[in-house]
Write an enzyme that holds these catalytic residues in place. Sequence first.
Site, PDB file in Angstrom:
ATOM      1  CE  LYS A  67      40.866  -2.785  30.254  1.00 43.53           C
ATOM      2  NZ  LYS A  67      41.889  -2.747  29.198  1.00 43.53           N
ATOM      3  CG  ASP A  85      44.497  -3.664  31.343  1.00 43.92           C
ATOM      4  OD1 ASP A  85      44.700  -3.081  30.272  1.00 43.92           O
ATOM      5  OD2 ASP A  85      44.512  -3.070  32.437  1.00 43.92           O
TER       6      ASP A  85
HETATM    7  P1  NDP Z   1      51.322  -4.932  33.709  1.00 46.39           P
HETATM    8  O1  NDP Z   1      50.634  -5.236  34.976  1.00 46.39           O
HETATM    9  O2  NDP Z   1      51.951  -6.024  32.940  1.00 46.39           O
HETATM   10  O3  NDP Z   1      52.436  -3.812  33.943  1.00 46.39           O
HETATM   11  C1  NDP Z   1      52.207  -2.593  34.598  1.00 46.39           C
HETATM   12  C2  NDP Z   1      53.564  -2.066  35.003  1.00 46.39           C
HETATM   13  O4  NDP Z   1      53.439  -0.754  35.527  1.00 46.39           O
HETATM   14  C3  NDP Z   1      54.224  -2.912  36.096  1.00 46.39           C
HETATM   15  O5  NDP Z   1      55.607  -2.904  35.879  1.00 46.39           O
HETATM   16  C4  NDP Z   1      53.853  -2.145  37.377  1.00 46.39           C
HETATM   17  O6  NDP Z   1      54.763  -2.375  38.430  1.00 46.39           O
HETATM   18  C5  NDP Z   1      53.965  -0.731  36.869  1.00 46.39           C
HETATM   19  N1  NDP Z   1      53.144   0.213  37.637  1.00 46.39           N
HETATM   20  C6  NDP Z   1      51.921   0.045  38.156  1.00 46.39           C
HETATM   21  N2  NDP Z   1      51.500   1.166  38.770  1.00 46.39           N
HETATM   22  C7  NDP Z   1      52.504   2.054  38.626  1.00 46.39           C
HETATM   23  C8  NDP Z   1      52.696   3.402  39.024  1.00 46.39           C
HETATM   24  N3  NDP Z   1      51.761   4.054  39.704  1.00 46.39           N
HETATM   25  N4  NDP Z   1      53.849   4.005  38.680  1.00 46.39           N
HETATM   26  C9  NDP Z   1      54.806   3.363  37.979  1.00 46.39           C
HETATM   27  N5  NDP Z   1      54.681   2.082  37.583  1.00 46.39           N
HETATM   28  C10 NDP Z   1      53.552   1.449  37.900  1.00 46.39           C
HETATM   29  O7  NDP Z   1      50.260  -4.142  32.777  1.00 46.39           O
HETATM   30  P2  NDP Z   1      50.298  -3.894  31.223  1.00 46.39           P
HETATM   31  O8  NDP Z   1      51.688  -3.675  30.768  1.00 46.39           O
HETATM   32  O9  NDP Z   1      49.458  -4.910  30.571  1.00 46.39           O
HETATM   33  O10 NDP Z   1      49.481  -2.533  31.137  1.00 46.39           O
HETATM   34  C11 NDP Z   1      50.092  -1.268  31.336  1.00 46.39           C
HETATM   35  C12 NDP Z   1      49.197  -0.192  30.752  1.00 46.39           C
HETATM   36  O11 NDP Z   1      48.981  -0.442  29.350  1.00 46.39           O
HETATM   37  C13 NDP Z   1      47.789  -0.115  31.369  1.00 46.39           C
HETATM   38  O12 NDP Z   1      47.352   1.231  31.304  1.00 46.39           O
HETATM   39  C14 NDP Z   1      46.953  -0.952  30.394  1.00 46.39           C
HETATM   40  O13 NDP Z   1      45.588  -0.613  30.431  1.00 46.39           O
HETATM   41  C15 NDP Z   1      47.588  -0.539  29.070  1.00 46.39           C
HETATM   42  N6  NDP Z   1      47.389  -1.460  27.962  1.00 46.39           N
HETATM   43  C16 NDP Z   1      47.749  -2.778  28.052  1.00 46.39           C
HETATM   44  C17 NDP Z   1      47.591  -3.603  26.966  1.00 46.39           C
HETATM   45  C18 NDP Z   1      48.084  -5.023  26.963  1.00 46.39           C
HETATM   46  O14 NDP Z   1      48.089  -5.617  25.885  1.00 46.39           O
HETATM   47  N7  NDP Z   1      48.530  -5.579  28.074  1.00 46.39           N
HETATM   48  C19 NDP Z   1      46.940  -3.128  25.739  1.00 46.39           C
HETATM   49  C20 NDP Z   1      46.684  -1.722  25.722  1.00 46.39           C
HETATM   50  C21 NDP Z   1      46.883  -0.940  26.809  1.00 46.39           C
HETATM   51  P3  NDP Z   1      54.448  -3.494  39.505  1.00 46.39           P
HETATM   52  O15 NDP Z   1      54.319  -4.781  38.743  1.00 46.39           O
HETATM   53  O16 NDP Z   1      55.599  -3.441  40.421  1.00 46.39           O
HETATM   54  O17 NDP Z   1      53.136  -3.088  40.144  1.00 46.39           O
END
Ligand code: NDP
Length: 443
Positions: free
Chosen positions: A124, A164
């Site tokens: 990571k 991520d």
């Molecule tokens: P993104 O940055 O695309 O999305 C994250 C989302 O969560 C955004 O909408 C963000 O809002 C919101 N967010 C952030 N912090 C908070 C909080 N404290 N409470 C509520 N909402 C919050 O990230 P990903 O979708 O890529 O990743 C999300 C999760 O999935 C992470 O844990 C990541 O490690 C995991 N993951 C991702 C993968 C991938 O393929 N992308 C693969 C496997 C796991 P805002 O934009 O307004 O900050």
Amino acid sequence: MNVDKIMNDLTKKNPGEVEFLQAVREVLESIVDVVEANPQFEEANIIDRIVEPDRVLIFKVPWADDKGKIYVNKGYRIQFNNAIGPYKGGLRFHPSVNLSILKFLGFEQIFKNSLTSLPMGGAKGGSDFNPKGKSNTEIMRFCQSFMMELHKMIGPEEDVPAGDIGVGGREIGYLYGMYKRLTHEHTGVLTGKGLNWGGSLVRPEATGFGNVYFAEEMLKTKGMNFKGKTVAISGFGNVAWGAALKVNQLGGKVVTISGPDGYVYDPEGISGKKIDYMLELRASNQDIVRPYSFEYGVEFHEGKRPWEVKCDIALPCATQNELDAEDAKKLIANGCICVCEGANMPSTPEAIELFLENKILFAPGKAANAGGVATSGLEMSQNSMKLNWSAEEVDTRLHEIMRNIHSSCMKYGKDSEGYVNYVKGANIAGFLKVANAMLDLGF
Ligand code: NDP
């Protein structure tokens, strides 16, 4: 195996790394029986070896904003374990990024990648850089500076980063462009690439799709499916978006999305044009949740989490530790039957304990969000073969991989009464493959 003693020693060696220690404890507690039944693991000191990363790289990332002012961020790459294949794991750009968070994510990635059955080790990386509010050119300059250092440590047979939080298609493009210039190579060194330059169809949706495929398998064990089910989702990023699409396709109704500042509740369901509208906002780097509530005249619950809403299925897709014991109690009291983690470690240990005690269908992220990295693995295969598979072919393979992960969890997680502890199942299945590979390879 004395988990408390191992954890005490690890805490002394890694003071203050709360998230990392949390992730390790969860795995160790699940695998005690397996380690005790296989003395060869203790003889080869596999536990001490698996909790220590192979390499931790920390570097300086200087960059200039559009006015010429210079800033410095920290860059990281944690190469945790490559017993079963080249290091593989995403890059996170977010102000909260620190060593503990990246070590927890890298550690989880070892077992997740093992579960996919593809040859990928765990890693990571990322930076405490905040892409929010930055211009395109600022983001490009940051990515270029980040790659100036990172390119020395990665390669298609060595370490293959992906996206991520805060790292999507745009950032992967700038990172890849710089890698290409520095190395004179056009290789599969990053995944999540654009379709015109080596990416795979379905990769953007894969984590969310895979998450819902996994939940579908869990529901099947109870003779149920998504049709007519109410689904609460948190976040609205890469993962939540794909999950929302797939839930709609399978006949479920998504009623929430959230951001760090609160959530919206849309009882009519979030689908079709509403999802397109949010994608437009995302593409232009804008907040999503509040504007959605204005556009569609629905409630915005400031400072709250979506877990207080009545739902059948909860898909936490935002970030770590976003669902605690109080949230778990509300979900259970409201009749939720299934919690399937799209994010990494979104539920606190206390919340997980409540789900297991109440025999809720509960899947940990390392199993239920493995569809993203699995499809990255499929992107690597296509790059090696210089071939592109159709969306249908990629999706079929993704679906198959998620079904197989579910079967592995059942195999190692089912108790004598038939309840499946997916946490235990995923940890044991993921651990066994890596531990046996480590034995085969010597130390
Ligand atoms: P993104 O940055 O695309 O999305 C994250 C989302 O969560 C955004 O909408 C963000 O809002 C919101 N967010 C952030 N912090 C908070 C909080 N404290 N409470 C509520 N909402 C919050 O990230 P990903 O979708 O890529 O990743 C999300 C999760 O999935 C992470 O844990 C990541 O490690 C995991 N993951 C991702 C993968 C991938 O393929 N992308 C693969 C496997 C796991 P805002 O934009 O307004 O900050």
